[in-house]
Design a protein around this motif. Structure first.
Motif, PDB file in Angstrom:
ATOM      1  N   GLN A 211     -25.959  -7.752  -9.463  1.00  0.00           N
ATOM      2  CA  GLN A 211     -26.267  -6.525 -10.196  1.00  0.00           C
ATOM      3  C   GLN A 211     -26.900  -6.795 -11.558  1.00  0.00           C
ATOM      4  OE1 GLN A 211     -22.864  -4.054 -11.085  1.00  0.00           O
ATOM      5  NE2 GLN A 211     -24.004  -3.045 -12.725  1.00  0.00           N
ATOM      6  N   ALA A 212     -26.341  -7.739 -12.298  1.00  0.00           N
ATOM      7  CA  ALA A 212     -26.813  -7.976 -13.675  1.00  0.00           C
ATOM      8  C   ALA A 212     -28.220  -8.542 -13.729  1.00  0.00           C
ATOM      9  CB  ALA A 212     -25.855  -8.935 -14.384  1.00  0.00           C
ATOM     10  N   ALA A 213     -28.717  -9.065 -12.601  1.00  0.00           N
ATOM     11  CA  ALA A 213     -30.035  -9.702 -12.590  1.00  0.00           C
ATOM     12  C   ALA A 213     -31.140  -8.790 -12.067  1.00  0.00           C
ATOM     13  CB  ALA A 213     -29.979 -10.968 -11.730  1.00  0.00           C
ATOM     14  N   ARG A 214     -30.795  -7.581 -11.633  1.00  0.00           N
ATOM     15  CA  ARG A 214     -31.796  -6.710 -11.008  1.00  0.00           C
ATOM     16  C   ARG A 214     -32.721  -6.037 -12.006  1.00  0.00           C
ATOM     17  NH1 ARG A 214     -27.368  -4.478  -7.841  1.00  0.00           N
ATOM     18  NH2 ARG A 214     -27.129  -5.766  -5.982  1.00  0.00           N
ATOM     19  N   ARG A 215     -32.357  -6.038 -13.267  1.00  0.00           N
ATOM     20  CA  ARG A 215     -33.211  -5.483 -14.319  1.00  0.00           C
ATOM     21  C   ARG A 215     -33.272  -6.492 -15.451  1.00  0.00           C
ATOM     22  NH1 ARG A 215     -33.620  -2.363 -10.617  1.00  0.00           N
ATOM     23  NH2 ARG A 215     -33.524  -0.089 -10.661  1.00  0.00           N
ATOM     24  N   ASP A 216     -34.407  -6.533 -16.136  1.00  0.00           N
ATOM     25  CA  ASP A 216     -34.500  -7.419 -17.291  1.00  0.00           C
ATOM     26  C   ASP A 216     -33.973  -6.687 -18.528  1.00  0.00           C
ATOM     27  OD1 ASP A 216     -36.480  -5.685 -18.199  1.00  0.00           O
ATOM     28  OD2 ASP A 216     -38.138  -7.042 -17.712  1.00  0.00           O
TER      29      ASP A 216
ATOM     30  N   LEU B 212     -20.161  -7.098  -1.728  1.00  0.00           N
ATOM     31  CA  LEU B 212     -19.804  -8.020  -2.806  1.00  0.00           C
ATOM     32  C   LEU B 212     -20.965  -8.941  -3.160  1.00  0.00           C
ATOM     33  CD1 LEU B 212     -16.160  -8.955  -1.743  1.00  0.00           C
ATOM     34  CD2 LEU B 212     -16.830  -7.611  -3.745  1.00  0.00           C
ATOM     35  N   HIS B 213     -21.700  -9.421  -2.138  1.00  0.00           N
ATOM     36  CA  HIS B 213     -22.877 -10.247  -2.422  1.00  0.00           C
ATOM     37  C   HIS B 213     -23.910  -9.454  -3.225  1.00  0.00           C
ATOM     38  CE1 HIS B 213     -22.543 -14.261  -0.938  1.00  0.00           C
ATOM     39  NE2 HIS B 213     -22.229 -13.914   0.297  1.00  0.00           N
ATOM     40  N   CYS B 214     -24.108  -8.194  -2.856  1.00  0.00           N
ATOM     41  CA  CYS B 214     -25.065  -7.365  -3.596  1.00  0.00           C
ATOM     42  C   CYS B 214     -24.577  -7.081  -5.015  1.00  0.00           C
ATOM     43  CB  CYS B 214     -25.300  -6.057  -2.841  1.00  0.00           C
ATOM     44  SG  CYS B 214     -26.158  -6.243  -1.268  1.00  0.00           S
ATOM     45  N   GLU B 215     -23.284  -6.811  -5.154  1.00  0.00           N
ATOM     46  CA  GLU B 215     -22.722  -6.581  -6.485  1.00  0.00           C
ATOM     47  C   GLU B 215     -22.830  -7.817  -7.370  1.00  0.00           C
ATOM     48  OE1 GLU B 215     -20.846  -3.463  -7.924  1.00  0.00           O
ATOM     49  OE2 GLU B 215     -22.679  -3.228  -6.764  1.00  0.00           O
TER      50      GLU B 215
ATOM     51  N   LEU C 197     -27.437 -15.407 -13.787  1.00  0.00           N
ATOM     52  CA  LEU C 197     -26.851 -14.106 -14.058  1.00  0.00           C
ATOM     53  C   LEU C 197     -26.005 -13.596 -12.890  1.00  0.00           C
ATOM     54  CD1 LEU C 197     -29.904 -12.325 -15.752  1.00  0.00           C
ATOM     55  CD2 LEU C 197     -27.919 -13.375 -16.867  1.00  0.00           C
ATOM     56  N   TRP C 198     -26.061 -14.269 -11.763  1.00  0.00           N
ATOM     57  CA  TRP C 198     -25.275 -13.844 -10.605  1.00  0.00           C
ATOM     58  C   TRP C 198     -23.800 -14.162 -10.833  1.00  0.00           C
ATOM     59  CZ3 TRP C 198     -28.649 -16.044  -5.995  1.00  0.00           C
ATOM     60  CH2 TRP C 198     -29.879 -15.375  -5.987  1.00  0.00           C
ATOM     61  N   SER C 199     -22.937 -13.347 -10.279  1.00  0.00           N
ATOM     62  CA  SER C 199     -21.488 -13.537 -10.431  1.00  0.00           C
ATOM     63  C   SER C 199     -20.963 -14.527  -9.397  1.00  0.00           C
ATOM     64  CB  SER C 199     -20.759 -12.199 -10.274  1.00  0.00           C
ATOM     65  OG  SER C 199     -19.366 -12.399 -10.164  1.00  0.00           O
ATOM     66  N   ASP C 200     -20.500 -15.668  -9.868  1.00  0.00           N
ATOM     67  CA  ASP C 200     -19.945 -16.675  -8.953  1.00  0.00           C
ATOM     68  C   ASP C 200     -18.673 -16.178  -8.272  1.00  0.00           C
ATOM     69  OD1 ASP C 200     -21.959 -18.423  -9.631  1.00  0.00           O
ATOM     70  OD2 ASP C 200     -20.802 -19.423 -11.208  1.00  0.00           O
ATOM     71  N   SER C 201     -17.853 -15.443  -9.005  1.00  0.00           N
ATOM     72  CA  SER C 201     -16.568 -15.006  -8.439  1.00  0.00           C
ATOM     73  C   SER C 201     -16.764 -13.989  -7.321  1.00  0.00           C
ATOM     74  CB  SER C 201     -15.683 -14.420  -9.541  1.00  0.00           C
ATOM     75  OG  SER C 201     -16.304 -13.300 -10.145  1.00  0.00           O
TER      76      SER C 201
END
Length: 416
Positions: free
Chosen positions: A243-248, A237-240, A263-267
């Motif tokens: 996800q949105a920040a791993r590529r520009d 879940l931490h890695c997921e 861009l990291w998911s707080d939830s």
């Protein structure tokens, strides 16, 4: 979306569930795989001309179970499987026509593949292929063996299940815990093959990441008092969450230290923290809890604006004590580099045997980075070449090429 795309999506989304359903009833994984392969081949031939059926999964299941029944009829040695297959046909029709759908028996199949009679070294690859549909060549690359050797080992393992009469009934509660480590290892390996295949990557591999998270949730629901199951779920879940920040925006790789925390998911991060906190209360620390704790420290950057590298390095030290994998040792060296300097980190890399690290891409990428920081330009460029050659992901390869070119260019501008 044309018929070929729909077949590909069905393979990605339904293969594991269909195989688990057919295997549990035929009690023969290899035969179920052959039948399912025939079903997908038939779909590729028929659907472009006859049109895509309203329920592609139902069509595939019907085609596959007919193939299984035909094969059993032609091989009298499998007469005992006929009643189960005929019942399965009726059951499948009922399930697929009903509101609940086919259901998901992959978790049961995971624990069956972890049976003590199956060689421990092949359990994880067997689960990756049978439950998640990863081909032998991809599995072989993960485990650093030849595709042919991996295919032979997988074939032997499936034959072992059939010939030893390993039951396909759900394992009893006393059998679940001894098999749990192997199951968690397989789920994590599946996640690792797909978590970084995002924008510009292989979409079929990326599909394994949410599937792995889903299976981890099922395991936690099945065994809520097992802290390592929660630790694995927290780790993923931490890695997921990132996800949105791993590529520009152009699909280029962005290293963790440079990612935009907004861009990291707080939830997802909050859910990961909740799972990790629950796991810690059991008082039984393990590999996945430590790996999740490392990711938790990284996640704190979104709150306080910095990474506590000393804490990360200490957690990696504990991880290496429990599970001294190559990945853990390289990760520890990377953390030490940030906490105590490149020389200390490079000393840890020198301790790794060349034969072990020769084909491990993160080792060479980190080594290149450390050598560049120490001014050993020629050695750093050589290490970059090794890392680039070992990179399967195009975005990572482009990132490393850019680093190498930047280093070479800067060295040429320096006064001699």
């Amino acid at each position: 979306m044309d018929a070929h795309d729909i077949v590909e999506r069905a393979a990605r989304e339904s293969y594991g569930r269909l195989l688990a359903f057919l295997s549990a009833r035929s009690r023969d994984i290899a035969a179920a795989e052959d039948a399912l392969a025939d079903a997908f081949s038939a779909a590729l031939v028929n659907w472009p001309h006859s049109g895509v059926p309203a329920n592609p999964e139902a069509w595939l299941l019907t085609a596959a179970r007919r193939r299984l029944i035909d094969a059993a009829r032609h091989k009298q040695v499998r007469e005992q499987s006929m009643p189960a297959l005929l019942c399965a046909a009726e059951e499948a029709e009922t399930c697929l026509m009903g509101a609940t759908g086919l259901g998901d028996e992959r978790l049961k199949l995971l624990f069956i593949c972890a049976h003590p009679l199956i060689d421990a070294t092949i359990r994880t690859p067997l689960m990756l292929q049978t439950v998640l549909g990863i081909d032998a060549a991809r599995i072989a690359s993960v485990f650093c063996v030849s595709p042919a050797a991996m295919a032979r080992r997988l074939t032997r393992a499936k034959a072992c299940i059939r010939e030893a009469g390993i039951p396909f009934d759900p394992p009893g509660s006393d059998d679940l815990i001894p098999r749990l480590d192997a199951v968690l290892e397989a789920v994590y390996a599946a996640y690792g093959t797909g978590w970084d295949a995002v924008a510009g990557g292989n979409s079929s591999l990326r599909g394994l990441a949410p599937e792995a998270v889903y299976l981890a949730r099922l395991i936690v629901a099945l065994l809520p008092n097992e802290p390592e199951a929660r630790g694995l779920l927290a780790l993923m879940l931490h890695c997921e969450a990132r996800q949105a920040a791993r590529r520009d925006g152009r699909g280029a790789y962005v290293p963790l230290a440079d990612q935009d925390c907004a861009l990291w998911s707080d939830s997802l991060a909050a859910e990961a923290e909740q799972q990790l906190a629950t796991a810690s209360r059991a008082g039984r620390i393990g590999r996945f809890q430590l790996e999740a704790a490392i990711q938790s420290v990284h996640a704190q950057r979104a709150i306080n604006g910095y990474t506590d590298w000393e804490a990360v390095s200490l957690l990696y030290g504990g991880l290496v004590e429990i599970a001294p994998t190559l990945g853990a040792r390289v990760g520890r060296a990377a953390a030490i580099a940030e906490a105590r300097g490149a020389e200390a980190a490079l000393a840890l890399l020198w301790e790794l045997p060349n034969a072990v690290a020769a084909t491990y891409q993160p080792y060479w990428a980190l080594k290149a980075h450390l050598l560049a920081r120490l001014g050993a330009i020629a050695d750093a460029l050589e290490a970059y070449d090794r890392a680039i050659g070992l990179s399967d992901d195009a975005a990572m390869r482009d990132f490393l090429i850019g680093k190498a070119e930047e280093l070479a260019s800067s060295s040429q501008r320096r006064p001699h």
